[in-house]
Design a protein around this motif. Structure first.
Motif, PDB file in Angstrom:
ATOM      1  N   PHE A  29       0.814  -1.211   0.000  1.00  0.00           N
ATOM      2  CA  PHE A  29       0.000   0.000   0.000  1.00  0.00           C
ATOM      3  C   PHE A  29       0.851   1.266   0.000  1.00  0.00           C
ATOM      4  O   PHE A  29       0.541   2.222  -0.705  1.00  0.00           O
ATOM      5  N   SER A  30       1.931   1.267   0.763  1.00  0.00           N
ATOM      6  CA  SER A  30       2.749   2.473   0.896  1.00  0.00           C
ATOM      7  C   SER A  30       3.498   2.817  -0.379  1.00  0.00           C
ATOM      8  O   SER A  30       4.086   3.902  -0.471  1.00  0.00           O
ATOM      9  N   ARG A  31       3.480   1.914  -1.358  1.00  0.00           N
ATOM     10  CA  ARG A  31       4.103   2.162  -2.648  1.00  0.00           C
ATOM     11  C   ARG A  31       3.076   2.152  -3.784  1.00  0.00           C
ATOM     12  O   ARG A  31       3.390   1.813  -4.934  1.00  0.00           O
ATOM     13  N   SER A  32       1.844   2.497  -3.429  1.00  0.00           N
ATOM     14  CA  SER A  32       0.759   2.547  -4.405  1.00  0.00           C
ATOM     15  C   SER A  32       0.145   3.940  -4.414  1.00  0.00           C
ATOM     16  O   SER A  32      -0.183   4.480  -3.349  1.00  0.00           O
ATOM     17  N   ALA A  33       0.001   4.482  -5.618  1.00  0.00           N
ATOM     18  CA  ALA A  33      -0.795   5.701  -5.745  1.00  0.00           C
ATOM     19  C   ALA A  33      -2.267   5.311  -5.630  1.00  0.00           C
ATOM     20  O   ALA A  33      -2.679   4.273  -6.150  1.00  0.00           O
ATOM     21  N   ASN A  52      -0.457  10.636  -3.708  1.00  0.00           N
ATOM     22  CA  ASN A  52       0.765   9.874  -3.979  1.00  0.00           C
ATOM     23  C   ASN A  52       1.105   8.939  -2.821  1.00  0.00           C
ATOM     24  O   ASN A  52       0.361   8.823  -1.850  1.00  0.00           O
ATOM     25  N   TRP A  53       2.239   8.261  -2.928  1.00  0.00           N
ATOM     26  CA  TRP A  53       2.604   7.223  -1.965  1.00  0.00           C
ATOM     27  C   TRP A  53       2.559   7.714  -0.515  1.00  0.00           C
ATOM     28  O   TRP A  53       2.007   7.038   0.357  1.00  0.00           O
ATOM     29  N   SER A  54       3.179   8.843  -0.274  1.00  0.00           N
ATOM     30  CA  SER A  54       3.340   9.298   1.119  1.00  0.00           C
ATOM     31  C   SER A  54       2.182  10.151   1.602  1.00  0.00           C
ATOM     32  O   SER A  54       2.052  10.404   2.790  1.00  0.00           O
ATOM     33  N   GLY A  75      -0.174   3.164   7.649  1.00  0.00           N
ATOM     34  CA  GLY A  75      -0.108   2.182   8.728  1.00  0.00           C
ATOM     35  C   GLY A  75      -1.346   1.298   8.787  1.00  0.00           C
ATOM     36  O   GLY A  75      -1.293   0.175   9.285  1.00  0.00           O
ATOM     37  N   LYS A  76      -2.452   1.824   8.254  1.00  0.00           N
ATOM     38  CA  LYS A  76      -3.714   1.083   8.282  1.00  0.00           C
ATOM     39  C   LYS A  76      -4.151   0.627   6.897  1.00  0.00           C
ATOM     40  O   LYS A  76      -5.232   0.042   6.754  1.00  0.00           O
ATOM     41  N   ASN A  77      -3.332   0.894   5.879  1.00  0.00           N
ATOM     42  CA  ASN A  77      -3.686   0.538   4.491  1.00  0.00           C
ATOM     43  C   ASN A  77      -5.030   1.136   4.107  1.00  0.00           C
ATOM     44  O   ASN A  77      -5.879   0.462   3.494  1.00  0.00           O
ATOM     45  N   ALA A 102       2.940   1.910 -10.075  1.00  0.00           N
ATOM     46  CA  ALA A 102       3.591   3.218 -10.133  1.00  0.00           C
ATOM     47  C   ALA A 102       5.006   3.107  -9.586  1.00  0.00           C
ATOM     48  O   ALA A 102       5.245   2.448  -8.578  1.00  0.00           O
ATOM     49  N   THR A 103       5.950   3.766 -10.263  1.00  0.00           N
ATOM     50  CA  THR A 103       7.339   3.683  -9.842  1.00  0.00           C
ATOM     51  C   THR A 103       7.872   4.995  -9.295  1.00  0.00           C
ATOM     52  O   THR A 103       8.965   5.031  -8.732  1.00  0.00           O
TER      53      THR A 103
END
Length: 128
Positions: A29-33, A52-54, A75-77, A102-103
């Motif tokens: 999840f933390s690397r998904s837009a 975005n990711w963050s 933290g909770k997706n 997404a990269t």
């Protein structure tokens, strides 16, 4: 298997507020837009908001700018959509979407074709 499950839809009077949530699983999840779209009867699916990711960058469709806010909790997706000052024209099925290919961590994805996975949708109805 990626799963996106929306919640929080319902019936609200014009001028009111609703908060939608989307719980994601089966992906990093933390690397998904992430994004929210909506589709009203007889209309095409349209972009509502993206993040975005963050969570440091967001973007919104013109009809909702200044009224809706997208946020995420890695933290909770979970990704949320706070909807204020709702109008009858906001009535639609709202969909959560994930771009897990997404990269670029700075990307905010606004186009339907870029998203890889979709939730089942949650109905939002705004009465006048």
């Amino acid at each position: 298997q990626v799963q996106l499950v929306e919640s929080g839809g319902g019936l609200v009077q014009a001028g009111g507020s609703l908060r939608l949530s989307c719980l994601a699983s089966g992906l990093t999840f933390s690397r998904s837009a992430m994004g929210w779209f909506r589709q009203a009867p007889g209309k095409e699916r349209e972009f509502v908001g993206g993040i975005n990711w963050s969570g440091s960058r967001t973007n919104y469709g013109d009809p909702v700018k200044g009224r809706f806010t997208i946020s995420r909790d890695n933290g909770k997706n979970m990704v949320n959509l706070q909807m204020n000052s709702l109008k009858p024209e906001d009535t639609a099925v709202y969909y959560c979407a994930a771009d897990f290919r997404a990269t670029n961590p700075l990307w905010v994805v606004t186009t339907i074709s870029e998203y890889d996975s979709w939730g089942q949708g949650t109905q939002v109805t705004v009465s006048s």
